[in-house]
Design a protein around this motif. Structure first.
Motif, PDB file in Angstrom:
ATOM      1  N   PHE A  63      -8.978  25.113  -6.147  1.00  0.00           N
ATOM      2  CA  PHE A  63      -8.740  25.544  -7.533  1.00  0.00           C
ATOM      3  C   PHE A  63      -9.981  26.334  -8.267  1.00  0.00           C
ATOM      4  CE2 PHE A  63     -10.578  22.099  -9.776  1.00  0.00           C
ATOM      5  CZ  PHE A  63     -10.321  21.177  -9.124  1.00  0.00           C
ATOM      6  N   TYR A 121       1.927  25.650  -2.396  1.00  0.00           N
ATOM      7  CA  TYR A 121       2.108  24.585  -1.605  1.00  0.00           C
ATOM      8  C   TYR A 121       2.984  25.002  -0.594  1.00  0.00           C
ATOM      9  CZ  TYR A 121       3.559  19.853  -0.259  1.00  0.00           C
ATOM     10  OH  TYR A 121       3.775  18.798   0.457  1.00  0.00           O
ATOM     11  N   LEU A 134      -6.046  28.325  -6.389  1.00  0.00           N
ATOM     12  CA  LEU A 134      -5.432  28.642  -7.655  1.00  0.00           C
ATOM     13  C   LEU A 134      -6.433  28.944  -8.670  1.00  0.00           C
ATOM     14  CD1 LEU A 134      -2.816  25.517  -7.181  1.00  0.00           C
ATOM     15  CD2 LEU A 134      -2.149  27.845  -8.052  1.00  0.00           C
ATOM     16  N   ILE A 176      -5.284  22.075  -2.721  1.00  0.00           N
ATOM     17  CA  ILE A 176      -5.464  23.436  -2.920  1.00  0.00           C
ATOM     18  C   ILE A 176      -6.774  23.732  -3.610  1.00  0.00           C
ATOM     19  CG2 ILE A 176      -4.401  25.459  -3.641  1.00  0.00           C
ATOM     20  CD1 ILE A 176      -1.691  24.014  -3.229  1.00  0.00           C
ATOM     21  N   ALA A 221      -3.458  20.855  -8.299  1.00  0.00           N
ATOM     22  CA  ALA A 221      -4.162  21.740  -7.113  1.00  0.00           C
ATOM     23  C   ALA A 221      -4.688  20.407  -6.213  1.00  0.00           C
ATOM     24  CB  ALA A 221      -4.892  22.528  -7.788  1.00  0.00           C
ATOM     25  N   THR A 266       1.721  26.295  -8.491  1.00  0.00           N
ATOM     26  CA  THR A 266       1.383  25.170  -7.742  1.00  0.00           C
ATOM     27  C   THR A 266       2.386  24.902  -6.416  1.00  0.00           C
ATOM     28  OG1 THR A 266       0.441  23.927  -9.327  1.00  0.00           O
ATOM     29  CG2 THR A 266       0.052  22.768  -7.153  1.00  0.00           C
TER      30      THR A 266
END
Ligand code: GDP
Length: 296
Positions: free
Chosen positions: A159, A123, A134, A157, A152, A119
């Motif tokens: 995932f 990031y 991810l 983000i 995440a 992560t």
């Protein structure tokens, strides 16, 4: 970090040598012995340490040094260069390019900080304008997917993972396909770590690597594992094509020596270090400033 202790001991050894009126073979040997002791205490692999000692003695030939030369400076420089050399893998690692899909697979033992580091890595790139994603291909550890999901989500983000599927290869491939379609330029695959080096872990890593053909495999290592660093790193390298190393927990009681051992064992550069549990406690690793700081 305890790394500073290593720097302190080495600086002291060099200072003691500097305080000597005449620098002869005995003074040089005793200085080198001090440095060797400091490196061993910092968990640098013993083979690396004796190699370094030999190299310095080869470079610093007291008889050859013409009078008037600053012997202390020469020795100090030799120590600096040797430490840099130990941390230099000889070639840079693969560097993902923004806007072009890259697949990066993470490997390492359970507890090494692998999931956290995935992560952090995502990031770090996201902040620089990348579109990371991810994939949790760790179906072994209960809670691995939840942890990745939580991290995440916090970092916003995308995932991919599954509570039901037990085949890590299938998840890795599915995640990869999905994020390729979504035009993510950095697809990060977190793999299982198990808790020790088992044949099954290495076989699984090989299969995931075979199926996803990563552009880069990053080996994550806890800096506090001590003298075991060299063998552990080597075992991973022998199973998959490790291309870079990230050392975690450098904020704790890390002695730093593991970094040197991991580079030597994998012939891959350290690219980042983890300096805390938080997402942004992550630093780009640069050999020369690191060694300068080490030597104080
Ligand atoms: P994994 O089993 O290898 O995936 O390891 P995790 O990512 O779950 O990390 C294990 C523990 O180490 C967690 O409590 C993390 O918060 C912690 N951790 C990871 N990286 C760092 C770091 O750089 N510094 C510190 N202090 N803790 C870390």
């Amino acid at each position: 970090m305890v790394l500073a202790q290593l720097g302190g001991s080495i600086s002291r050894a060099l200072q003691q040598m500097s305080n000597a009126t005449i620098i002869d073979e005995t003074v040089l040997n005793s200085c080198l012995n001090e440095i060797v002791r400091a490196l061993l205490q910092a968990d640098v692999n013993i083979r690396l340490v004796s190699e370094m000692q030999k190299n310095i003695k080869k470079i610093v030939n007291l008889d050859d040094l013409a009078a008037g030369h600053n012997k202390r400076k020469i020795i100090q420089q030799a120590v600096f260069n040797e430490l840099c050399k130990m941390l230099d893998a000889g070639k840079p690692s693969f560097t993902p390019k923004k806007g072009k899909t890259s697949v990066v697979m993470f490997v390492g033992l359970q507890g090494s900080g692998k999931t956290t580091t995935c992560t952090k890595y995502a990031y770090y790139h996201q902040k620089k304008g990348w579109k990371p994603a991810l994939v949790c291909a760790d179906t072994f550890r209960a809670g691995a997917f939840d942890q990745l999901k939580q991290n995440a989500t916090k970092a916003k983000i995308p995932f991919y993972g599954s509570y039901m599927e037990s085949d890590p290869v299938k998840i890795a491939v599915e995640g990869l396909e999905r994020f390729k379609k979504e035009n993510c330029d950095l697809i990060i695959i977190d793999t299982s770590g198990r808790h020790k080096q088992e044949a099954a872990l290495f076989e699984e890593m090989r299969q995931v690597s075979e199926a996803t053909k990563p552009d880069l495999i990053i080996f994550v290592m806890d800096s506090s594992i001590g003298q075991a660093a060299f063998d552990q790193a080597q075992a991973f390298k022998q199973s998959v094509a490790v291309g870079a190393v990230i050392i975690t927990k450098m904020d704790g009681h890390a002695k730093g020596g593991g970094a040197l051992s991991a580079v030597a064992a994998t012939k891959s550069p350290v690219i980042f270090i983890g300096t805390g549990e938080h997402m942004d406690e992550f630093e780009v690793f640069d050999v020369k400033p690191f060694v300068s700081r080490l030597l104080g």
